[in-house]
Design an enzyme around this catalytic site. Sequence first.
Site, PDB file in Angstrom:
ATOM      1  N   SER A 144       1.044  -0.985   0.242  1.00  0.00           N
ATOM      2  CA  SER A 144      -0.276  -0.353  -0.090  1.00  0.00           C
ATOM      3  C   SER A 144       0.940   1.360  -0.281  1.00  0.00           C
ATOM      4  O   SER A 144       0.436   2.770   0.006  1.00  0.00           O
ATOM      5  CB  SER A 144      -1.291   0.647   1.703  1.00  0.00           C
ATOM      6  OG  SER A 144      -0.293  -0.438   2.552  1.00  0.00           O
ATOM      7  N   ASN A 191      -2.105  -2.892  13.765  1.00  0.00           N
ATOM      8  CA  ASN A 191      -3.368  -2.345  13.680  1.00  0.00           C
ATOM      9  C   ASN A 191      -3.828  -0.535  14.177  1.00  0.00           C
ATOM     10  O   ASN A 191      -4.745   0.159  13.313  1.00  0.00           O
ATOM     11  CB  ASN A 191      -4.601  -3.824  14.287  1.00  0.00           C
ATOM     12  CG  ASN A 191      -3.917  -4.882  13.121  1.00  0.00           C
ATOM     13  OD1 ASN A 191      -3.324  -4.331  11.950  1.00  0.00           O
ATOM     14  ND2 ASN A 191      -4.238  -5.712  13.407  1.00  0.00           N
ATOM     15  N   THR A 240     -40.190  25.822  -9.048  1.00  0.00           N
ATOM     16  CA  THR A 240     -40.601  25.016  -8.552  1.00  0.00           C
ATOM     17  C   THR A 240     -41.017  23.870  -9.685  1.00  0.00           C
ATOM     18  O   THR A 240     -41.358  24.357 -11.021  1.00  0.00           O
ATOM     19  CB  THR A 240     -41.751  24.696  -7.750  1.00  0.00           C
ATOM     20  OG1 THR A 240     -42.540  25.072  -8.237  1.00  0.00           O
ATOM     21  CG2 THR A 240     -41.560  25.518  -6.649  1.00  0.00           C
ATOM     22  N   HIS A 241     -40.557  22.755  -9.891  1.00  0.00           N
ATOM     23  CA  HIS A 241     -41.036  21.459 -11.043  1.00  0.00           C
ATOM     24  C   HIS A 241     -40.056  22.483 -12.146  1.00  0.00           C
ATOM     25  O   HIS A 241     -40.220  22.187 -13.410  1.00  0.00           O
ATOM     26  CB  HIS A 241     -41.925  21.445 -11.741  1.00  0.00           C
ATOM     27  CG  HIS A 241     -42.994  21.108 -10.512  1.00  0.00           C
ATOM     28  ND1 HIS A 241     -43.240  19.870 -10.192  1.00  0.00           N
ATOM     29  CD2 HIS A 241     -43.650  21.724  -9.334  1.00  0.00           C
ATOM     30  CE1 HIS A 241     -44.209  19.660  -8.595  1.00  0.00           C
ATOM     31  NE2 HIS A 241     -44.175  20.603  -8.387  1.00  0.00           N
ATOM     32  N   SER A 292     -14.835  25.520 -27.257  1.00  0.00           N
ATOM     33  CA  SER A 292     -15.070  23.981 -28.383  1.00  0.00           C
ATOM     34  C   SER A 292     -13.833  24.121 -29.731  1.00  0.00           C
ATOM     35  O   SER A 292     -13.382  25.284 -29.458  1.00  0.00           O
ATOM     36  CB  SER A 292     -16.561  24.177 -29.238  1.00  0.00           C
ATOM     37  OG  SER A 292     -16.739  23.371 -30.639  1.00  0.00           O
ATOM     38  N   LYS A 347     -18.435  28.935 -29.100  1.00  0.00           N
ATOM     39  CA  LYS A 347     -19.799  28.822 -27.659  1.00  0.00           C
ATOM     40  C   LYS A 347     -18.458  28.687 -26.854  1.00  0.00           C
ATOM     41  O   LYS A 347     -17.049  29.273 -26.363  1.00  0.00           O
ATOM     42  CB  LYS A 347     -18.468  26.696 -27.706  1.00  0.00           C
ATOM     43  CG  LYS A 347     -19.937  26.024 -28.879  1.00  0.00           C
ATOM     44  CD  LYS A 347     -20.775  25.761 -28.605  1.00  0.00           C
ATOM     45  CE  LYS A 347     -21.200  24.908 -26.935  1.00  0.00           C
ATOM     46  NZ  LYS A 347     -20.850  23.616 -26.914  1.00  0.00           N
ATOM     47  N   ASN A 405     -18.272  26.938 -22.774  1.00  0.00           N
ATOM     48  CA  ASN A 405     -19.143  26.324 -22.083  1.00  0.00           C
ATOM     49  C   ASN A 405     -18.460  26.369 -20.414  1.00  0.00           C
ATOM     50  O   ASN A 405     -17.430  26.331 -20.349  1.00  0.00           O
ATOM     51  CB  ASN A 405     -17.839  24.457 -22.505  1.00  0.00           C
ATOM     52  CG  ASN A 405     -19.035  24.844 -23.700  1.00  0.00           C
ATOM     53  OD1 ASN A 405     -19.876  25.708 -24.437  1.00  0.00           O
ATOM     54  ND2 ASN A 405     -17.635  23.844 -24.524  1.00  0.00           N
ATOM     55  N   GLU A 425     -19.231  21.705 -14.778  1.00  0.00           N
ATOM     56  CA  GLU A 425     -19.747  20.395 -15.816  1.00  0.00           C
ATOM     57  C   GLU A 425     -19.336  19.722 -14.167  1.00  0.00           C
ATOM     58  O   GLU A 425     -19.295  18.166 -14.194  1.00  0.00           O
ATOM     59  CB  GLU A 425     -20.329  20.651 -16.317  1.00  0.00           C
ATOM     60  CG  GLU A 425     -21.114  21.143 -17.203  1.00  0.00           C
ATOM     61  CD  GLU A 425     -20.567  21.220 -19.138  1.00  0.00           C
ATOM     62  OE1 GLU A 425     -20.152  19.842 -19.118  1.00  0.00           O
ATOM     63  OE2 GLU A 425     -20.539  22.325 -19.568  1.00  0.00           O
ATOM     64  N   TYR A 464      -9.646  -6.343  12.849  1.00  0.00           N
ATOM     65  CA  TYR A 464      -8.746  -6.102  11.901  1.00  0.00           C
ATOM     66  C   TYR A 464      -9.444  -6.479  10.552  1.00  0.00           C
ATOM     67  O   TYR A 464      -8.862  -8.623  10.738  1.00  0.00           O
ATOM     68  CB  TYR A 464      -6.912  -5.328  11.433  1.00  0.00           C
ATOM     69  CG  TYR A 464      -6.475  -4.619  10.855  1.00  0.00           C
ATOM     70  CD1 TYR A 464      -6.657  -3.545   9.642  1.00  0.00           C
ATOM     71  CD2 TYR A 464      -5.835  -5.645   9.793  1.00  0.00           C
ATOM     72  CE1 TYR A 464      -5.913  -3.374   8.989  1.00  0.00           C
ATOM     73  CE2 TYR A 464      -5.427  -5.670   8.713  1.00  0.00           C
ATOM     74  CZ  TYR A 464      -5.230  -3.752   8.516  1.00  0.00           C
ATOM     75  OH  TYR A 464      -5.043  -3.715   7.303  1.00  0.00           O
ATOM     76  N   GLN A 519      -7.183  -1.552   4.039  1.00  0.00           N
ATOM     77  CA  GLN A 519      -6.356  -1.395   3.246  1.00  0.00           C
ATOM     78  C   GLN A 519      -7.058  -0.295   2.551  1.00  0.00           C
ATOM     79  O   GLN A 519      -6.440   0.652   2.136  1.00  0.00           O
ATOM     80  CB  GLN A 519      -5.683  -2.416   3.301  1.00  0.00           C
ATOM     81  CG  GLN A 519      -4.600  -1.767   1.823  1.00  0.00           C
ATOM     82  CD  GLN A 519      -3.261  -2.701   2.384  1.00  0.00           C
ATOM     83  OE1 GLN A 519      -1.883  -2.841   2.999  1.00  0.00           O
ATOM     84  NE2 GLN A 519      -2.959  -3.037   0.955  1.00  0.00           N
ATOM     85  N   LYS A 541      -8.155   3.691   2.493  1.00  0.00           N
ATOM     86  CA  LYS A 541      -7.265   4.991   2.140  1.00  0.00           C
ATOM     87  C   LYS A 541      -7.721   5.473   1.397  1.00  0.00           C
ATOM     88  O   LYS A 541      -7.679   7.058   1.482  1.00  0.00           O
ATOM     89  CB  LYS A 541      -5.657   4.195   2.770  1.00  0.00           C
ATOM     90  CG  LYS A 541      -5.562   4.686   4.225  1.00  0.00           C
ATOM     91  CD  LYS A 541      -4.247   4.144   4.225  1.00  0.00           C
ATOM     92  CE  LYS A 541      -4.359   2.922   4.546  1.00  0.00           C
ATOM     93  NZ  LYS A 541      -5.300   1.654   5.111  1.00  0.00           N
TER      94      LYS A 541
HETATM   95  N1  ARG Z   1      -1.506  -1.630   5.011  1.00  0.00           N
HETATM   96  C1  ARG Z   1      -2.736  -1.417   5.905  1.00  0.00           C
HETATM   97  C2  ARG Z   1      -3.409  -1.223   5.809  1.00  0.00           C
HETATM   98  O1  ARG Z   1      -3.047   0.226   5.815  1.00  0.00           O
HETATM   99  C3  ARG Z   1      -1.183  -1.267   7.303  1.00  0.00           C
HETATM  100  C4  ARG Z   1      -1.978  -2.192   8.228  1.00  0.00           C
HETATM  101  C5  ARG Z   1      -1.665  -3.831   8.228  1.00  0.00           C
HETATM  102  N2  ARG Z   1      -2.261  -5.164   9.288  1.00  0.00           N
HETATM  103  C6  ARG Z   1      -2.060  -5.850   9.349  1.00  0.00           C
HETATM  104  N3  ARG Z   1      -1.976  -7.023  10.059  1.00  0.00           N
HETATM  105  N4  ARG Z   1      -1.808  -6.623   7.601  1.00  0.00           N
HETATM  106  O2  ARG Z   1      -4.640  -1.760   6.493  1.00  0.00           O
END
Ligand code: ARG
Length: 459
Positions: A23, A110, A155-156, A277, A283, A285, A290, A317, A322, A325
Amino acid sequence: MAKLWAGRTSGMTDAAADDFNSSIRFDCRLYREDIVGSMAHAAMLGAQGILTRAEADALIDGLQGVMDDLDAGTLAFDPSAEDIHMFVEQVLTERLGDVGKKLHTARSRNDQVALDLRLHLRHASDAIAEQIRGLIAAIADVAEENKTVIMPGYTHLQRAQPILFSHHLLAYAMMLLRDLDRLADCRRRISVSPIGACALAGTTYDTDRQFEARMLGFDAVAQNSIDAVSDRDFCVELLGALSLLMMHLSRFSEELILWTSWEFRFVSLSDAFTTGSSIMPQKKNSDMAELVRGKTGRVYGDLMATLTMLKGLPLAYDKDMQEDKEAVFDALDTVKMCLTVFTPMLRTMTVHGDAMKRAAQTGFINATDLADYLVRKGLPFRAAYKVSGKLVSECIRSGCVLETLPLETYRAHSDLIGEDVYDAIDLQTCVKTRISEGGTSPESVEKQLAWVRGRLQKG
Ligand code: ARG
């Protein structure tokens, strides 16, 4: 290279599995939070006598060095590292030797990843809140500059009743103030420290979770170690708040797109926030608006991905987590970009009050006011409504508007109607007399404006 966790297994993983598992390419953005969290952890271990003071100080110095080098760009992230936590520990151990290996005492990735994410989101959501405040201030300024402009309210998407343009704009300020409330509320639950929960069960060491929480500016400590490492409600809540915010920006964008069309011509956007455009020379835009509308779907997607990722997970966990994120980072990046463009786009637009007024003069949007006039003359509302409706169809038949319909025609439908009807249905009167709290009268809009500015000042 063998993993830090080599032991039970050889730690020699397949290259594709490594890539799949890693990650670092996205959690590298947590490096500051990871290091600051580790510093607090080392300080706690030192204060509790779990490590010696000298060891704790060495770790803190070493971590500062890693941070400085990453900040300066003299240390690069290793793309083959498993994640940011492993990367920092690895570099620290290379630099400090054996003492580096002591940092992970009484801790797990964790609780560490939950900590890093909470620190990051607390900061990022504060930054978004600041941007929202900037947008609300822009809305208030544009409303103030165009205080007396009358437009048709819809409205509408059918012309409904005359309103002040400033009233319409301030509706968005109200939505955004609720967005600020939601972020502030969500922040209370982000700002709870998970560190010290370790893998899931707590630890055998005599740790001080309050000490770490205080050092890191948390408002509370998570009360159940299993919940501390498995909870991602705060991500969902933040994504929910950001989704609502985007929904508001998207509705606003939709209106700007409509208003900039030739059909409306209510506003024009500055050239700086429009595109042309490649084939049609005429144009102009509203691409920025948008895109804000379009990107709303992507933030909803981040919310749905996170909810769906979590729904089947057993405690505590699981690696699925993961995935949290990329979703929150994407949503935060998207919202930040949208607000960065939206606020100056709004500030620099030109308001065509004359076009709005012209639109307000057709569509019989003072028909309710005519009914209200008859009510004041003694007719029950439902009967007055009927008379007003008949007069509108009379106008449509004869190609005029209520303002130009002759008095005899009025009186043919109701002898309660007198010469004063023309003043009663004048658009200025219609707006001026909507004095109910939150209504469109100039005094009411003035109050709304003051209320919005007051809320902004309170922070
Ligand atoms: N890269 C992991 C995550 O984003 C970190 C935690 C990993 N923990 C584990 N027990 N493998 O969740």
